[in-house]
Design a protein around this motif. Structure first.
Motif, mmCIF file in Angstrom:
data_model
loop_
_atom_site.group_PDB
_atom_site.id
_atom_site.type_symbol
_atom_site.label_atom_id
_atom_site.label_comp_id
_atom_site.label_asym_id
_atom_site.label_seq_id
_atom_site.Cartn_x
_atom_site.Cartn_y
_atom_site.Cartn_z
ATOM 1 N N PHE A 1 -6.974 -4.423 -0.523
ATOM 2 C CA PHE A 1 -7.029 -3.063 0.015
ATOM 3 C C PHE A 1 -5.743 -2.290 -0.267
ATOM 4 O O PHE A 1 -5.782 -1.076 -0.456
ATOM 5 C CB PHE A 1 -7.338 -3.091 1.511
ATOM 6 C CG PHE A 1 -8.724 -3.576 1.812
ATOM 7 C CD1 PHE A 1 -9.824 -3.093 1.116
ATOM 8 C CD2 PHE A 1 -8.938 -4.545 2.780
ATOM 9 C CE1 PHE A 1 -11.105 -3.541 1.387
ATOM 10 C CE2 PHE A 1 -10.219 -5.012 3.054
ATOM 11 C CZ PHE A 1 -11.300 -4.507 2.355
ATOM 12 N N GLU A 2 -4.607 -2.992 -0.308
ATOM 13 C CA GLU A 2 -3.348 -2.320 -0.669
ATOM 14 C C GLU A 2 -3.397 -1.832 -2.121
ATOM 15 O O GLU A 2 -2.942 -0.731 -2.424
ATOM 16 C CB GLU A 2 -2.162 -3.263 -0.474
ATOM 17 C CG GLU A 2 -1.791 -3.491 0.978
ATOM 18 C CD GLU A 2 -0.687 -4.532 1.161
ATOM 19 O OE1 GLU A 2 -0.280 -5.188 0.170
ATOM 20 O OE2 GLU A 2 -0.235 -4.703 2.297
ATOM 21 N N ASN B 1 -5.595 1.142 -2.241
ATOM 22 C CA ASN B 1 -4.919 2.278 -1.628
ATOM 23 C C ASN B 1 -3.896 2.899 -2.585
ATOM 24 O O ASN B 1 -3.792 4.121 -2.674
ATOM 25 C CB ASN B 1 -4.228 1.834 -0.338
ATOM 26 C CG ASN B 1 -3.651 2.999 0.435
ATOM 27 O OD1 ASN B 1 -4.227 4.084 0.450
ATOM 28 N ND2 ASN B 1 -2.513 2.780 1.066
ATOM 29 N N VAL B 2 -3.166 2.052 -3.328
ATOM 30 C CA VAL B 2 -2.112 2.562 -4.212
ATOM 31 C C VAL B 2 -2.663 3.025 -5.550
ATOM 32 O O VAL B 2 -2.339 4.099 -6.047
ATOM 33 C CB VAL B 2 -1.011 1.494 -4.415
ATOM 34 C CG1 VAL B 2 0.000 1.918 -5.460
ATOM 35 C CG2 VAL B 2 -0.319 1.185 -3.093
#
Length: 167
Positions: free
Chosen positions: A107-108, A111-112
């Motif tokens: 998910f990181e 997100n990025v």
């Protein structure tokens, strides 16, 4: 060796924790089998010697001695099995924690970089799946051997109890 380190690198830091817990669990399992094959017969002979050398004149103390010997035998036979059970129950939880950690990394990355970075997401998914697999495999083997050791302990206890009762 390089492949093993690569595997642990893909699995993340929790894979090292799974390795440490599983090594401790296996050390305890091996110790228990060592006990059953080499030390339990000596303990049984020692306790039977105490039973044979008892004073025949006191009936009440004979019952207490019998219960004391049986309790000592069972305590030695079951020693360490609770620790194996606890470690066996911790392993899938560590695997699940690795799953959550890996998915957080996925998910990181999303997100990025957005959903288009497949390589970045694959690292998190890989960590999630490897730690889950490692936790489950080590736990399953631990469950099997813990059940086998408990069966051996209970069987040895029943046999010892019968042996004292028949004498």
């Amino acid at each position: 060796m390089e492949k093993i380190l690569s595997f642990f690198d893909q699995g993340g830091s929790l894979l090292w924790a799974i390795l440490a817990v599983s090594m401790l669990m296996w050390t305890l399992i091996i110790e228990r089998y060592w006990f059953f094959y080499f030390q339990l017969p000596q303990l049984q002979a020692e306790l039977l010697g105490q039973w044979r050398n008892r004073s025949p004149s006191r009936r009440m103390s004979e019952q207490r001695l019998k219960h004391s010997l049986i309790a000592r035998y069972l305590a030695q036979a079951l020693r360490g099995l609770k620790a194996v059970d606890v470690l066996t129950n911790i392993l899938p939880l560590l695997g699940l924690l690795g799953t959550v950690s890996g998915m957080i990394k996925v998910f990181e990355v999303i997100n990025v970089f957005g959903a288009g970075n497949a390589r970045g997401m694959a690292a998190g998914i890989s960590e999630a799946l490897i730690t889950t697999m490692a936790g489950l495999i080590t736990a399953l083997s631990g469950y099997f051997f813990a059940a086998n050791l408990e069966f051996r302990a209970r069987s040895a206890h029943e046999q010892f109890n019968t042996f004292l009762t028949d004498r």
